[in-house]
Structure formats: C-alpha cells, structure tokens
Scaffold this motif. Structure first.
Motif, PDB file in Angstrom:
ATOM      1  N   THR A 191      28.795  49.586 -12.282  1.00 31.38           N
ATOM      2  CA  THR A 191      28.540  48.862 -12.926  1.00 31.38           C
ATOM      3  C   THR A 191      30.350  48.242 -13.485  1.00 31.38           C
ATOM      4  O   THR A 191      29.752  47.217 -14.263  1.00 31.38           O
ATOM      5  CB  THR A 191      27.446  49.516 -13.889  1.00 31.38           C
TER       6      THR A 191
ATOM      7  N   GLU B 257      32.605  46.136 -11.700  1.00 36.90           N
ATOM      8  CA  GLU B 257      31.856  45.057 -11.360  1.00 36.90           C
ATOM      9  C   GLU B 257      31.921  44.144 -12.941  1.00 36.90           C
ATOM     10  O   GLU B 257      32.395  42.888 -13.054  1.00 36.90           O
ATOM     11  CB  GLU B 257      29.919  44.462 -11.239  1.00 36.90           C
ATOM     12  N   ALA B 258      31.779  45.188 -14.102  1.00 36.88           N
ATOM     13  CA  ALA B 258      32.552  44.642 -15.308  1.00 36.88           C
ATOM     14  C   ALA B 258      33.897  43.660 -15.333  1.00 36.88           C
ATOM     15  O   ALA B 258      34.196  43.081 -16.410  1.00 36.88           O
ATOM     16  CB  ALA B 258      31.833  45.582 -15.908  1.00 36.88           C
TER      17      ALA B 258
ATOM     18  N   LYS C 288      34.558  40.651 -13.641  1.00 38.79           N
ATOM     19  CA  LYS C 288      34.285  39.204 -13.931  1.00 38.79           C
ATOM     20  C   LYS C 288      35.034  39.399 -15.679  1.00 38.79           C
ATOM     21  O   LYS C 288      35.179  38.262 -15.122  1.00 38.79           O
ATOM     22  CB  LYS C 288      32.030  39.634 -13.973  1.00 38.79           C
TER      23      LYS C 288
END
Length: 77
Positions: free
Chosen positions: A53, A56-57, A60
């Motif tokens: 997570t 991914e953060a 992005k």
C-alpha cells in the motif's frame, strides 16, 4: 511389560486431580491459541499488505513529479 501397581486412595486422588487440572489447562491453552492464531494471521496479512500500500501510494504520488522532471529534462535535451 505388565506389572501390577498398588496405589493408595490418597495417591489415586492426587493423580486424578493432577490429570484433571492438566486437562483443563490444556483446553484453556488450546482455546487461547485458537483465539490468537486468527489475530496473528491478520497481523501477518497486514504486514504484507502495508508495504504494498505504501509503495502504491508513493508511486501514485510521485508520478506527477516524475512526469514534470522528465518534461524539464526534455527541454534541455
């Protein structure tokens, strides 16, 4: 090897009490283990999911910055 063992009533009662006590403790420990194993599974799953997570953060969040840097570099090339 079969051998006759003689026990007094007192010894028999003490042994029976110990066995019952150990039986109860074993059941308590099994119940506790079952309760905690679910929590441990959840923690392990979260321990794996959390880094993904975060990755991914970061990807992005950083993608727009990387695009701007690439455009800036392209201007000078």
């Amino acid at each position: 090897m079969e051998q006759e063992v003689k026990l007094t009533n007192r010894e028999w009662n003490e042994l029976s009490t110990k066995v019952e006590t150990h039986d109860k403790k074993i059941k308590e420990h099994e119940n506790r283990l079952n309760r905690h194993s679910g929590k441990i599974d959840t923690l392990e799953a979260n321990n794996i999911a959390l880094p993904l997570t975060i990755q991914e953060a970061v990807q992005k969040g950083m993608s727009s910055v990387v695009e701007r840097l690439n455009k800036h570099d392209d201007k000078f090339i």
